[in-house]
Design a protein around this motif. Structure first.
Motif, short mmCIF file in Angstrom:
data_model
loop_
_atom_site.label_atom_id
_atom_site.label_comp_id
_atom_site.label_asym_id
_atom_site.label_seq_id
_atom_site.Cartn_x
_atom_site.Cartn_y
_atom_site.Cartn_z
N PRO A 273 -34.12 -9.06 -27.93
CA PRO A 273 -34.11 -7.35 -28.22
C PRO A 273 -35.40 -6.62 -28.52
O PRO A 273 -35.28 -6.56 -30.22
CB PRO A 273 -32.95 -7.29 -27.79
CG PRO A 273 -32.32 -8.56 -28.56
CD PRO A 273 -33.36 -9.52 -29.20
N LYS A 278 -33.62 -4.23 -24.43
CA LYS A 278 -32.06 -4.28 -24.66
C LYS A 278 -31.59 -3.77 -23.29
O LYS A 278 -31.20 -4.13 -22.37
CB LYS A 278 -32.14 -3.51 -25.53
CG LYS A 278 -32.00 -4.21 -26.85
CD LYS A 278 -31.34 -3.36 -28.12
CE LYS A 278 -31.46 -3.22 -29.22
NZ LYS A 278 -31.07 -2.59 -30.64
N ASP A 279 -32.23 -2.84 -22.73
CA ASP A 279 -32.20 -1.92 -20.81
C ASP A 279 -32.41 -3.36 -20.55
O ASP A 279 -31.39 -3.23 -19.13
CB ASP A 279 -32.76 -0.95 -20.85
CG ASP A 279 -32.71 0.13 -21.76
OD1 ASP A 279 -31.90 0.43 -22.40
OD2 ASP A 279 -34.26 0.86 -21.99
N THR A 282 -29.49 -5.30 -20.80
CA THR A 282 -27.91 -4.99 -20.14
C THR A 282 -28.23 -4.97 -18.42
O THR A 282 -27.08 -4.96 -17.74
CB THR A 282 -28.13 -3.28 -21.00
OG1 THR A 282 -28.76 -3.73 -22.25
CG2 THR A 282 -26.76 -3.46 -20.10
N GLU A 327 -27.25 -9.17 -32.07
CA GLU A 327 -27.50 -7.56 -31.26
C GLU A 327 -27.67 -8.72 -29.90
O GLU A 327 -26.97 -7.44 -29.25
CB GLU A 327 -29.33 -7.31 -31.79
CG GLU A 327 -29.39 -6.43 -33.02
CD GLU A 327 -30.99 -5.80 -33.17
OE1 GLU A 327 -31.82 -6.54 -31.95
OE2 GLU A 327 -31.03 -5.61 -33.58
N GLU A 330 -24.31 -8.84 -28.86
CA GLU A 330 -23.17 -7.49 -28.51
C GLU A 330 -23.31 -7.81 -27.51
O GLU A 330 -22.29 -6.69 -26.64
CB GLU A 330 -23.10 -6.97 -29.76
CG GLU A 330 -23.20 -5.16 -29.54
CD GLU A 330 -22.78 -4.80 -30.94
OE1 GLU A 330 -23.23 -3.30 -30.93
OE2 GLU A 330 -24.03 -5.13 -31.98
N ILE A 331 -24.51 -7.55 -27.02
CA ILE A 331 -24.87 -6.93 -25.77
C ILE A 331 -24.39 -7.37 -24.64
O ILE A 331 -23.49 -8.14 -23.65
CB ILE A 331 -26.47 -6.78 -25.34
CG1 ILE A 331 -27.25 -6.08 -26.09
CG2 ILE A 331 -26.62 -6.94 -23.19
CD1 ILE A 331 -28.74 -6.12 -25.98
N SER A 334 -20.58 -7.59 -24.29
CA SER A 334 -19.73 -6.16 -23.71
C SER A 334 -19.60 -6.17 -22.54
O SER A 334 -19.47 -5.32 -22.12
CB SER A 334 -20.94 -4.95 -24.77
OG SER A 334 -22.32 -4.95 -24.29
#
Length: 549
Positions: A273, A278-279, A282, A327, A330-331, A334
């Motif tokens: 990511p 990342k977007d 997510t 990282e 964490e994504i 969440s």
């Protein structure tokens, strides 16, 4: 600091802040700038002796029993003659002498799709042959595979992305390979078959699913590969939200199947990511997390075009993996708390690997440390790119003989169990730590060891031999040592494509039989000696770890 050192430090900082885009296959011509000519390896520290602390009373993590898994190049399926080659020779190399079907199994055999190639299924008549004909065919196909792997890289160079068909028989061969090798099969479906509304067109996939269902093939599924690169390589943009919807669509199809209603579905196989990735990850999780069994992503340490031998031995480069794992975790946590996370594709260097490095002894430092760190930080499965295929990060060579990372993987599967324990190096080595070690319960499926045994595996990134002192509570344990070193000596030793186990070069017994992998017994209380530039597994047979019984 020299210009070369400054450039290398800049690469490390770039990896820490944002990983470079990953692509499984790259142009052959780009390899010209690879830095593989270094003659001298710089020692990071002159550590002679260390003490370690081992916690035998608490399981820090528990990974999937298929933790170390492998991928297979999709190009083999496109030409069924190469699937014949894999079946004729390949699966037998998963079999250890006196221990049939126990080696890299249980594992996962994942078939990746090129992002921009379309796959269609068509029937084909089966052709049977005698054993002699099989041997002749095998010899011929090995030579053809060498040319084929070069052709694949050349196609990537020229940007040729053609439609490719595979037959029902090729699927049969693929499943036979996985089944005979004791592997679970994950089949990657093509996500680039799209409708005019840019949603996934499942028509072709449903044909394949129906065929596999009719054959009662037990397998799991993926949809697409590195969706962050679809636009660049195929001119198709799919955002995370739509990708999640596509997975929900596939999940609904699987739910209606009598065979695949409870099968695994994995994705999105996004590159490590950064920025829009990342977007994408997510957005995908927000719409598709409920459809998948585990979230998958890809990781490579360095760019195969401009890396160096020193990068493969640099603790700072190895530590960049922890940043990327945290990282991703964490994504996922969440958006979809508790969802399993897999490394769906990984090796040392992206771009098909680093010529002269990724298939040599030195690559084992990145591979073994990745296995240790990934389990320690909470990844459930790590899928190695690639068992066989184009590039230079494969586990077997063009003759289907094992390369160093294959032997390393085999020992890992034999000795390391899924329970992760805590191990700590008690030393003051400054910011760079040349000795890295990890602790697991010993693989309980190995009947050779007693309940409560633990396996310590260690890496020495230093040129000097290191003595490891174990804590007092393990002093009475007999230790079985498996020390891996380059089969060659001198300044070129790390470039070797062969490996020694306890001083003996590992070679196939014959075309279809692996040698026994024997340890060397050490008496209780003896300190462990880890040679320079080596890695090793140490089984503490009488450790009597309560959590490993």
């Amino acid at each position: 600091m020299s210009d070369a050192s400054k450039a290398r430090q800049r690469r490390i900082e770039q990896m820490k802040s944002a990983a470079t885009a990953v692509s499984t296959f790259v142009a052959l011509a780009l390899f010209g700038s690879l830095c593989v000519g270094a003659k001298t390896v710089i020692s990071v520290d002159d550590v002679q002796s260390i003490r370690v602390d081992l916690d035998l009373f608490r399981v820090a993590r528990r990974v999937d029993e298929r933790f170390l898994s492998v991928a297979i190049d999709a190009s083999l399926l496109a030409q069924e003659k190469f699937m014949n080659l894999l079946n004729d020779v390949g699966f037998m190399q998963f079999t250890e002498v006196k221990n049939p079907r126990q080696s890299l199994a249980p594992s996962v055999s994942a078939i990746w799709r090129y992002q921009t190639r379309l796959y269609e299924i068509q029937p084909t008549r089966k052709i049977f042959s005698s054993e002699r004909q099989q041997q002749q065919r095998c010899s011929r196909l090995k030579k053809e595979w060498v040319l084929q792997s070069k052709t694949l890289l050349q196609e990537e160079l020229e940007g040729k992305y053609k439609k490719t068909k595979f037959s029902e028989y090729a699927v049969d061969l693929l499943y036979a390979f996985a089944n005979c090798s004791g592997l679970d099969l994950i089949f990657g479906l093509n996500a680039l078959l799209r409708t005019s509304e840019n949603t996934w067109n499942s028509t072709n996939a449903e044909l394949l699913l129906k065929y596999c269902e009719s054959r009662q093939y037990v397998m799991s599924w993926e949809l697409g590969n590195e969706p962050n690169s679809y636009e660049k390589k195929a001119g198709i943009r799919v955002d995370g939200y739509q990708l999640g919807q596509d997975f929900v669509h596939l999940h609904q199809i699987l739910q209606e199947s009598a065979v695949y209603h409870s099968t695994g579905l994995y994705g999105p196989d996004v590159s490590q990511p950064r920025d829009h990735r990342k977007d994408l990850l997510t957005g995908f999780l927000e719409t598709g997390a409920k459809a998948i069994t585990a979230c998958t992503w890809h990781h490579y340490y360095v760019n195969g075009r401009d890396t160096s031998l020193e990068d493969f031995l640099d603790p700072e480069v190895l530590d960049t993996l922890a940043t990327k794992i945290n990282e991703v975790l964490e994504i996922v946590e969440s958006v979809s708390p508790g969802k399993k996370v897999w490394l769906g594709e990984t090796s040392s260097a992206y771009g098909g690997g680093a010529v002269g490095l990724s298939d040599t002894f030195v690559a084992g430092f990145m591979w073994l440390d990745k296995l240790g760190l990934a389990a320690k930080l909470g990844l459930d499965v790590v899928i190695r790119q690639v068992l066989i295929g184009s590039g230079t990060y494969h586990l077997v060579d063009d003759n289907l003989d094992p390369l160093p990372d294959y032997w390393l993987s085999l020992l890992y599967k034999k000795l390391v169990g899924p329970e992760v324990l805590k191990a700590e190096v008690l030393m003051n080595s400054g910011p760079k730590k040349p000795i890295r070690l990890y602790l697991h319960c010993t693989n309980r499926k190995s009947t050779h060891y007693r309940p409560g045994a633990v396996t310590l595996f260690a890496l020495n990134l230093n040129k000097n031999e290191v003595t490891i002192s174990l804590p007092a509570h393990t002093a009475n344990s007999t230790i079985e040592a498996f020390v891996l070193q380059s089969a060659e000596t001198g300044e070129q030793s790390l470039y070797s494509r062969s490996v020694k186990l306890n001083g003996q070069v590992l070679r196939m017994v014959d075309d279809r039989t692996l040698p026994p992998l024997k340890g060397r017994e050490l008496p209780p209380g003896e300190r462990l000696k880890l040679p320079g530039f080596s890695f090793a597994f140490y089984v503490l047979i009488e450790a009597q770890a309560p959590v490993c019984k």
